[in-house]
Design a protein around this motif. Structure first.
Motif, PDB file in Angstrom:
ATOM      1  N   ARG A 240      12.081 -21.767 -26.644  1.00 17.75           N
ATOM      2  CA  ARG A 240      10.960 -20.912 -27.043  1.00 17.75           C
ATOM      3  C   ARG A 240      10.239 -21.597 -28.195  1.00 17.75           C
ATOM      4  O   ARG A 240      10.812 -21.803 -29.267  1.00 17.75           O
ATOM      5  N   GLY A 241       8.992 -21.953 -27.940  1.00 20.51           N
ATOM      6  CA  GLY A 241       8.230 -22.668 -28.948  1.00 20.51           C
ATOM      7  C   GLY A 241       7.932 -21.811 -30.170  1.00 20.51           C
ATOM      8  O   GLY A 241       8.081 -20.586 -30.154  1.00 20.51           O
ATOM      9  N   LYS A 242       7.522 -22.474 -31.225  1.00 18.45           N
ATOM     10  CA  LYS A 242       7.243 -21.774 -32.487  1.00 18.45           C
ATOM     11  C   LYS A 242       6.102 -20.781 -32.325  1.00 18.45           C
ATOM     12  O   LYS A 242       6.119 -19.683 -32.894  1.00 18.45           O
ATOM     13  N   ASN A 243       5.099 -21.156 -31.528  1.00 18.97           N
ATOM     14  CA  ASN A 243       3.921 -20.315 -31.354  1.00 18.97           C
ATOM     15  C   ASN A 243       3.825 -19.818 -29.915  1.00 18.97           C
ATOM     16  O   ASN A 243       4.350 -20.442 -28.992  1.00 18.97           O
ATOM     17  N   GLN A 244       3.153 -18.707 -29.729  1.00 17.64           N
ATOM     18  CA  GLN A 244       2.990 -18.149 -28.394  1.00 17.64           C
ATOM     19  C   GLN A 244       2.102 -19.033 -27.534  1.00 17.64           C
ATOM     20  O   GLN A 244       1.257 -19.779 -28.028  1.00 17.64           O
TER      21      GLN A 244
ATOM     22  N   LEU B 154      12.749 -32.397 -25.882  1.00 16.09           N
ATOM     23  CA  LEU B 154      11.811 -31.323 -26.188  1.00 16.09           C
ATOM     24  C   LEU B 154      12.392 -30.335 -27.191  1.00 16.09           C
ATOM     25  O   LEU B 154      11.655 -29.744 -27.982  1.00 16.09           O
ATOM     26  N   ASN B 155      13.693 -30.142 -27.158  1.00 12.73           N
ATOM     27  CA  ASN B 155      14.315 -29.223 -28.113  1.00 12.73           C
ATOM     28  C   ASN B 155      14.145 -29.710 -29.546  1.00 12.73           C
ATOM     29  O   ASN B 155      14.020 -28.899 -30.471  1.00 12.73           O
ATOM     30  N   ASN B 156      14.138 -30.999 -29.731  1.00 13.57           N
ATOM     31  CA  ASN B 156      13.951 -31.559 -31.072  1.00 13.57           C
ATOM     32  C   ASN B 156      12.501 -31.460 -31.542  1.00 13.57           C
ATOM     33  O   ASN B 156      12.196 -31.779 -32.693  1.00 13.57           O
ATOM     34  N   MET B 157      11.615 -31.014 -30.666  1.00 14.76           N
ATOM     35  CA  MET B 157      10.199 -30.881 -30.997  1.00 14.76           C
ATOM     36  C   MET B 157       9.732 -29.435 -30.954  1.00 14.76           C
ATOM     37  O   MET B 157       8.538 -29.173 -31.039  1.00 14.76           O
ATOM     38  N   LYS B 158      10.641 -28.485 -30.831  1.00 16.00           N
ATOM     39  CA  LYS B 158      10.233 -27.116 -30.532  1.00 16.00           C
ATOM     40  C   LYS B 158       9.380 -26.482 -31.617  1.00 16.00           C
ATOM     41  O   LYS B 158       8.606 -25.558 -31.344  1.00 16.00           O
ATOM     42  N   GLU B 159       9.478 -26.982 -32.834  1.00 13.19           N
ATOM     43  CA  GLU B 159       8.649 -26.437 -33.905  1.00 13.19           C
ATOM     44  C   GLU B 159       7.173 -26.760 -33.692  1.00 13.19           C
ATOM     45  O   GLU B 159       6.300 -26.146 -34.292  1.00 13.19           O
ATOM     46  N   ARG B 160       6.894 -27.744 -32.838  1.00 13.98           N
ATOM     47  CA  ARG B 160       5.514 -28.154 -32.575  1.00 13.98           C
ATOM     48  C   ARG B 160       5.040 -27.737 -31.187  1.00 13.98           C
ATOM     49  O   ARG B 160       3.966 -28.136 -30.749  1.00 13.98           O
ATOM     50  N   ILE B 161       5.840 -26.926 -30.494  1.00 11.39           N
ATOM     51  CA  ILE B 161       5.491 -26.515 -29.133  1.00 11.39           C
ATOM     52  C   ILE B 161       4.873 -25.126 -29.139  1.00 11.39           C
ATOM     53  O   ILE B 161       5.418 -24.197 -29.737  1.00 11.39           O
ATOM     54  N   ASN B 162       3.745 -25.009 -28.471  1.00 10.65           N
ATOM     55  CA  ASN B 162       3.131 -23.704 -28.260  1.00 10.65           C
ATOM     56  C   ASN B 162       3.510 -23.215 -26.865  1.00 10.65           C
ATOM     57  O   ASN B 162       3.146 -23.833 -25.870  1.00 10.65           O
ATOM     58  N   GLY B 163       4.255 -22.126 -26.805  1.00  8.76           N
ATOM     59  CA  GLY B 163       4.694 -21.604 -25.521  1.00  8.76           C
ATOM     60  C   GLY B 163       6.174 -21.855 -25.310  1.00  8.76           C
ATOM     61  O   GLY B 163       6.937 -22.096 -26.259  1.00  8.76           O
ATOM     62  N   ASN B 164       6.588 -21.821 -24.051  1.00  9.49           N
ATOM     63  CA  ASN B 164       8.006 -21.919 -23.713  1.00  9.49           C
ATOM     64  C   ASN B 164       8.228 -22.927 -22.592  1.00  9.49           C
ATOM     65  O   ASN B 164       7.340 -23.161 -21.771  1.00  9.49           O
ATOM     66  N   ILE B 165       9.431 -23.488 -22.569  1.00  8.65           N
ATOM     67  CA  ILE B 165       9.806 -24.423 -21.509  1.00  8.65           C
ATOM     68  C   ILE B 165      11.130 -23.966 -20.918  1.00  8.65           C
ATOM     69  O   ILE B 165      12.124 -23.814 -21.632  1.00  8.65           O
ATOM     70  N   LYS B 166      11.138 -23.745 -19.600  1.00  5.30           N
ATOM     71  CA  LYS B 166      12.368 -23.382 -18.903  1.00  5.30           C
ATOM     72  C   LYS B 166      12.904 -24.590 -18.142  1.00  5.30           C
ATOM     73  O   LYS B 166      12.134 -25.399 -17.605  1.00  5.30           O
ATOM     74  N   PHE B 167      14.227 -24.669 -18.085  1.00  5.13           N
ATOM     75  CA  PHE B 167      14.902 -25.752 -17.387  1.00  5.13           C
ATOM     76  C   PHE B 167      15.731 -25.144 -16.262  1.00  5.13           C
ATOM     77  O   PHE B 167      16.685 -24.407 -16.521  1.00  5.13           O
ATOM     78  N   LEU B 168      15.351 -25.447 -15.029  1.00  7.49           N
ATOM     79  CA  LEU B 168      15.968 -24.833 -13.862  1.00  7.49           C
ATOM     80  C   LEU B 168      16.926 -25.825 -13.210  1.00  7.49           C
ATOM     81  O   LEU B 168      16.496 -26.798 -12.576  1.00  7.49           O
ATOM     82  N   PHE B 169      18.212 -25.601 -13.367  1.00  8.26           N
ATOM     83  CA  PHE B 169      19.238 -26.420 -12.736  1.00  8.26           C
ATOM     84  C   PHE B 169      19.677 -25.686 -11.473  1.00  8.26           C
ATOM     85  O   PHE B 169      20.387 -24.693 -11.529  1.00  8.26           O
ATOM     86  N   GLN B 170      19.240 -26.207 -10.340  1.00 15.07           N
ATOM     87  CA  GLN B 170      19.323 -25.464  -9.078  1.00 15.07           C
ATOM     88  C   GLN B 170      20.433 -25.969  -8.163  1.00 15.07           C
ATOM     89  O   GLN B 170      20.541 -27.167  -7.918  1.00 15.07           O
ATOM     90  N   PRO B 171      21.237 -25.067  -7.613  1.00 20.17           N
ATOM     91  CA  PRO B 171      22.270 -25.464  -6.651  1.00 20.17           C
ATOM     92  C   PRO B 171      21.734 -25.548  -5.225  1.00 20.17           C
ATOM     93  O   PRO B 171      20.643 -25.080  -4.915  1.00 20.17           O
ATOM     94  N   ALA B 172      22.528 -26.183  -4.368  1.00 17.72           N
ATOM     95  CA  ALA B 172      22.438 -26.035  -2.907  1.00 17.72           C
ATOM     96  C   ALA B 172      21.107 -26.420  -2.278  1.00 17.72           C
ATOM     97  O   ALA B 172      20.710 -25.831  -1.283  1.00 17.72           O
ATOM     98  N   GLU B 173      20.443 -27.433  -2.788  1.00 22.54           N
ATOM     99  CA  GLU B 173      19.212 -27.872  -2.124  1.00 22.54           C
ATOM    100  C   GLU B 173      19.504 -28.451  -0.751  1.00 22.54           C
ATOM    101  O   GLU B 173      18.713 -28.301   0.186  1.00 22.54           O
ATOM    102  N   GLU B 174      20.663 -29.108  -0.613  1.00 24.89           N
ATOM    103  CA  GLU B 174      20.989 -29.787   0.632  1.00 24.89           C
ATOM    104  C   GLU B 174      21.507 -28.844   1.720  1.00 24.89           C
ATOM    105  O   GLU B 174      21.626 -29.256   2.874  1.00 24.89           O
ATOM    106  N   THR B 175      21.834 -27.619   1.356  1.00 16.13           N
ATOM    107  CA  THR B 175      22.467 -26.724   2.334  1.00 16.13           C
ATOM    108  C   THR B 175      21.628 -25.471   2.548  1.00 16.13           C
ATOM    109  O   THR B 175      20.642 -25.501   3.267  1.00 16.13           O
ATOM    110  N   VAL B 176      22.016 -24.383   1.901  1.00 15.25           N
ATOM    111  CA  VAL B 176      21.345 -23.107   2.150  1.00 15.25           C
ATOM    112  C   VAL B 176      20.086 -22.917   1.318  1.00 15.25           C
ATOM    113  O   VAL B 176      19.299 -22.015   1.580  1.00 15.25           O
ATOM    114  N   GLY B 177      19.894 -23.752   0.311  1.00  9.72           N
ATOM    115  CA  GLY B 177      18.713 -23.630  -0.526  1.00  9.72           C
ATOM    116  C   GLY B 177      18.924 -22.694  -1.694  1.00  9.72           C
ATOM    117  O   GLY B 177      19.029 -21.485  -1.516  1.00  9.72           O
ATOM    118  N   GLY B 178      18.999 -23.247  -2.891  1.00  8.82           N
ATOM    119  CA  GLY B 178      19.245 -22.427  -4.074  1.00  8.82           C
ATOM    120  C   GLY B 178      17.998 -21.955  -4.781  1.00  8.82           C
ATOM    121  O   GLY B 178      18.071 -21.108  -5.678  1.00  8.82           O
TER     122      GLY B 178
END
Length: 393
Positions: A65-69, A119-143
């Motif tokens: 979550r960045g410092k600013n909205q 990016l976490n080391n720069m969060k004081e200079r980030i406006n907005g938010n960054i999500k990191f999606l670590f997704q399972p099962a792309e090769e099979t049923v689709g995560g």
């Protein structure tokens, strides 16, 4: 954020990222079995102080979550391996018999962890938010779809998503981009033809399911050639056919299996509708019955052109204009990043990982697959820049 500053920070963690990738490579897990991978990701995120939670059983979502909205951008990596033996002669080859990271998802996960660290080391200079999606099962049923259903694109609302995939057909230091349609939609089909047994010497007493199946197969060849707009195109393949009991018996049942690949929703619906009509109506005219069973696969991956522009501009600045390659045609391969792209403006691109001098020449889904690990820092730099540029726009 100046490029040279960001590059220096990325290079500082190069060995750290390589070691993470090699650990995942040695310990591959198949789709929906990624418990060790999930727990290692959580361990890394916790050590960084990045808020995270488990989603879709073996998936993880982290958020800075960045410092600013401001807006929220998401970066995605898939995590699962393939049921194959690793035949490479390297110190980090798979330790698990019959399981291997043969498609580079270990690299995707390591790149995303490296991007999170930068990016976490720069969060004081980030406006907005960054999500990191670590997704399972792309090769099979689709995560991807289960993650979306568990609201990973909400709270806060995600405005755009970036994803990448390693590609040994591109050299390290190159990327491939595609505007619009990039990957096909996928459907598995099963066809059952019902007839009636009789002695082979008295065919008039039965209904020959094999003869009917032959007529159905011939008719299916017209579905694409005579119904789909050639500018759109599609693929229909019947890959198996099984039926009959003996040379002197009229078969009462034939089963066929195949695939359908299409590039847009309209073609997909048209092709499946035509197949269903052929399978149900032709057998009826010949005294039998037909049953059509569809197993829905991934939707088509269609990139947002404005999002691709961000990737293109960053790629040209980091790698040079000549190293940003435009992919000329959509692929009939599939990728469940498509569900993110169908839900939010998104861009999916190919990260060059090939290196002839290092012997990195084998394609994905083969037992000798590997990547040039110099590509890891390029992936991190690109994804970090993509996120930051998106939040600025």
């Amino acid at each position: 954020m100046k490029f040279d500053y960001l590059e220096s920070k990325v290079m500082e963690i190069k060995n750290w990222v390589i070691n993470i990738r090699r650990d995942f490579h040695q310990n591959p897990e198949l789709g929906l079995e990624e418990y060790r991978t999930r727990d290692k990701i959580i361990e890394y995120l916790n050590h960084m102080g990045i808020e995270n939670k488990i989603v879709a059983e073996t998936g993880v979502v982290g958020i800075i979550r960045g410092k600013n909205q401001g807006k929220t951008v998401a970066l995605r990596a898939d995590m699962d391996a393939l049921p194959m033996d690793d035949k490479k002669d390297v110190s980090y080859k798979s330790k698990v018999e019959g399981k291997m990271h043969a498609c580079g998802h270990d690299a995707h996960t390591a790149i995303l962890l490296g991007t999170a660290k930068i990016l976490n080391n720069m969060k004081e200079r980030i406006n907005g938010n960054i999500k990191f999606l670590f997704q399972p099962a792309e090769e099979t049923v689709g995560g991807a779809l289960p993650m979306i259903e568990e609201k990973v694109l909400e709270n806060p609302y995600v405005d755009g998503v970036f994803g990448l995939h390693v590609d040994n057909n591109l050299k390290t230091g190159q990327i491939g981009i595609k505007y619009g349609q990039m990957k096909a939609a996928s459907d598995m089909i099963r066809i059952i033809i019902y007839g009636e047994n009789s002695h082979g010497a008295y065919p008039q007493d039965g209904v020959d399911a094999i003869a009917i199946a032959g007529q159905v197969i011939v008719a299916l060849q017209t579905v694409v050639s005579r119904n789909v707009d050639p500018r759109s195109s599609a693929v229909l393949t019947i890959g198996t056919i099984k039926g009959g009991y003996g040379g002197n018996i009229i078969a009462d049942r034939v089963e066929m299996e195949g695939i359908v690949r299409t590039l847009n929703k309209e073609s997909r619906e048209l092709v499946l509708h035509k197949i269903k009509k052929i399978v149900e109506q032709i057998p009826q005219t010949l005294g039998g019955e037909g049953e059509f069973i569809r197993t829905e696969g991934y939707t088509a991956l269609i990139n947002d052109n404005d999002m691709v522009d961000i990737v293109r501009k960053n790629g040209q600045q980091i790698l040079g204009k000549e190293n940003v390659k435009k992919i000329p045609f959509p692929s009939y391969g599939v990728e469940d990043f498509s569900y993110f792209a169908a839900t939010r403006p998104s861009a999916f691109f190919q990260l060059g990982t090939g290196n002839i001098e290092k012997g990195i020449i084998h394609s994905g889904h083969t037992s000798y697959f590997d990547i040039d690990e110099d590509s890891l820092t390029i992936g991190i730099l690109l994804q970090a820049r993509n996120a930051l540029e998106f939040l600025k726009s």
